[in-house]
Write a protein that holds these residues in place. Structure first.
Motif, PDB file in Angstrom:
ATOM      1  N   GLN A   1      77.322 -11.386  -9.776  1.00 29.52           N
ATOM      2  CA  GLN A   1      76.212 -10.416 -10.516  1.00 29.52           C
ATOM      3  C   GLN A   1      75.162 -10.751  -9.485  1.00 29.52           C
ATOM      4  N   ILE A   2      74.476  -9.518  -9.303  1.00 23.58           N
ATOM      5  CA  ILE A   2      73.610  -9.594  -8.192  1.00 23.58           C
ATOM      6  C   ILE A   2      72.449  -8.903  -8.547  1.00 23.58           C
ATOM      7  N   GLY A   3      71.241  -9.250  -8.409  1.00 25.35           N
ATOM      8  CA  GLY A   3      69.902  -8.440  -9.077  1.00 25.35           C
ATOM      9  C   GLY A   3      69.002  -8.199  -7.963  1.00 25.35           C
ATOM     10  N   LEU A   4      68.628  -7.047  -7.607  1.00 24.90           N
ATOM     11  CA  LEU A   4      67.937  -6.517  -6.598  1.00 24.90           C
ATOM     12  C   LEU A   4      66.620  -6.044  -7.230  1.00 24.90           C
ATOM     13  N   ASN A   5      65.493  -6.450  -6.820  1.00 22.01           N
ATOM     14  CA  ASN A   5      64.203  -5.986  -7.459  1.00 22.01           C
ATOM     15  C   ASN A   5      63.273  -5.532  -6.469  1.00 22.01           C
ATOM     16  N   GLN A   6      62.715  -4.531  -6.479  1.00 21.15           N
ATOM     17  CA  GLN A   6      61.624  -3.888  -5.427  1.00 21.15           C
ATOM     18  C   GLN A   6      60.608  -2.751  -6.128  1.00 21.15           C
ATOM     19  N   ASN A   7      59.493  -3.232  -5.940  1.00 21.17           N
ATOM     20  CA  ASN A   7      58.239  -2.253  -6.492  1.00 21.17           C
ATOM     21  C   ASN A   7      57.720  -1.375  -5.273  1.00 21.17           C
ATOM     22  N   ASP A   8      57.265  -0.497  -5.513  1.00 18.31           N
ATOM     23  CA  ASP A   8      56.430   0.369  -4.496  1.00 18.31           C
ATOM     24  C   ASP A   8      55.089  -0.636  -4.016  1.00 18.31           C
ATOM     25  N   SER A   9      54.679  -1.401  -5.011  1.00 14.22           N
ATOM     26  CA  SER A   9      53.448  -2.411  -4.342  1.00 14.22           C
ATOM     27  C   SER A   9      54.012  -3.400  -3.301  1.00 14.22           C
ATOM     28  N   GLU A  10      55.218  -3.791  -3.099  1.00  8.00           N
ATOM     29  CA  GLU A  10      55.415  -4.707  -2.492  1.00  8.00           C
ATOM     30  C   GLU A  10      56.337  -4.198  -1.291  1.00  8.00           C
ATOM     31  N   LYS A  11      56.904  -3.076  -1.450  1.00  4.69           N
ATOM     32  CA  LYS A  11      57.765  -2.270  -0.426  1.00  4.69           C
ATOM     33  C   LYS A  11      56.860  -1.830   0.891  1.00  4.69           C
TER      34      LYS A  11
END
Length: 309
Positions: A188-198
């Motif tokens: 299981q792999i979880g990727l997390n990305q928000n516009d504020s940090e990208k």
């Protein structure tokens, strides 16, 4: 003098031919590349005039559009493939930046709203359907299943191998890899990305998931090194199944009609089954009562018969 001139000309042509052959896009096979007079290699996406940055991943929207290009317009090996899912194949509308437009339509008058991963998040409607914003897909959960083996891999080694894969092959910054869990044979792999940090130079997790999906399905987007190989302490990690789940910053906007109809059908079945069961019990109880009554009447008759003699 002439033989020397011929040798020099041959060397020049060989170098030019070699440079021309090296003018390819390593991260995108759906491109047509050409070298200008200055020796710079420029690659354009098939089916559009979009210039491709071959140092990073191409957006999923542009890749889908290129895959929908007719075969006769392609000048490289491969065959056209569109996105085939429950919604069918469609040619996406992309913004100049390469991201999906919030509203997508197929060849008819049917339209729907999508997220930044191009996944439908509303019911389908007509041309009048309005999609006010492109909702961000902030979480992507990936589940992998490797082939059976006698011994499970070491958990830290699997984690390190997959982190290296995402960082080196897919250019994903490690801060976007939220978690990797391994319980043989599932990963299981979880990727997390928000516009504020990208940042602008960071690849999008939706593009990473699309490249990974194509790699595992043996339809790699990379021009060279197209075969995905993951090694864990010298042993090959052979992936045989893949599931990808998209989670948006805002909940999907599917109307409740289909859900309500589904629930209604279940409730109807439950009611009918319960009613049938109650009816059967009542009938059985009634039959059992009649049987007892007959037995009692018979016994009473046998008891009273001698007294009448």
């Amino acid at each position: 003098m002439e033989p020397l001139f011929g040798v020099l000309l041959g060397l020049i042509l060989a170098v030019a031919s070699s440079a021309e052959n090296n003018c390819t896009c390593a991260t995108n096979k759906w491109t047509v590349c050409a070298q200008d007079a200055s020796g710079n290699c420029t690659c354009m996406l098939v089916g559009s005039n979009h210039k491709v940055d071959c140092s990073t991943l191409t957006s999923k929207c542009l890749l889908m559009k290129a895959e929908m290009t007719p075969l006769k317009e392609k000048r490289f090996r491969g065959h056209p493939r569109g996105l085939l899912d429950n919604d069918g194949i469609y040619n996406p509308d992309c913004k100049d930046s390469g991201i999906f437009k919030a509203r997508q339509c197929n060849q008819t008058d049917t339209c729907w709203c999508v997220n930044t991963a191009g996944v439908r998040r509303t019911e389908k409607g007509g041309k009048s359907l309005s999609c006010s914003e492109l909702v961000r897909t902030s979480w992507i959960y990936i589940e992998l299943k490797h082939k059976k083996r006698s011994n499970a891999f070491n958990v830290p080694e699997v984690t390190n191998a997959l982190k290296h894969l995402f960082e080196s092959r897919y250019k994903l910054h490690p801060k976007y890899i939220a978690a990797i869990k391994y319980d043989s044979p599932l990963i299981q792999i979880g990727l997390n990305q928000n516009d504020s940090e990208k940042s602008r130079c960071d690849v999008d997790i939706a593009d990473v998931a699309y490249y990974l999906e194509k790699d595992i399905k043996n339809d790699s987007i990379f021009h060279s090194n197209s075969t995905l190989t993951v090694s864990v302490n010298g042993d090959a990690l052979d992936i045989e199944k893949l599931w990808i789940y998209y989670v948006d910053e805002k909940p999907p906007e599917f109307c409740m009609r289909q859900l309500v109809s589904g629930i209604s059908a279940v409730v109807t079945v439950v009611i009918l089954t319960t009613g049938f069961g109650i009816t059967v019990l009542v009938v059985l109880k009634w039959l059992q009562t009649r049987k007892y009554e007959k037995v009692e009447i018979k016994e009473m008759g046998e008891i009273r018969a001698p007294s009448l003699q």
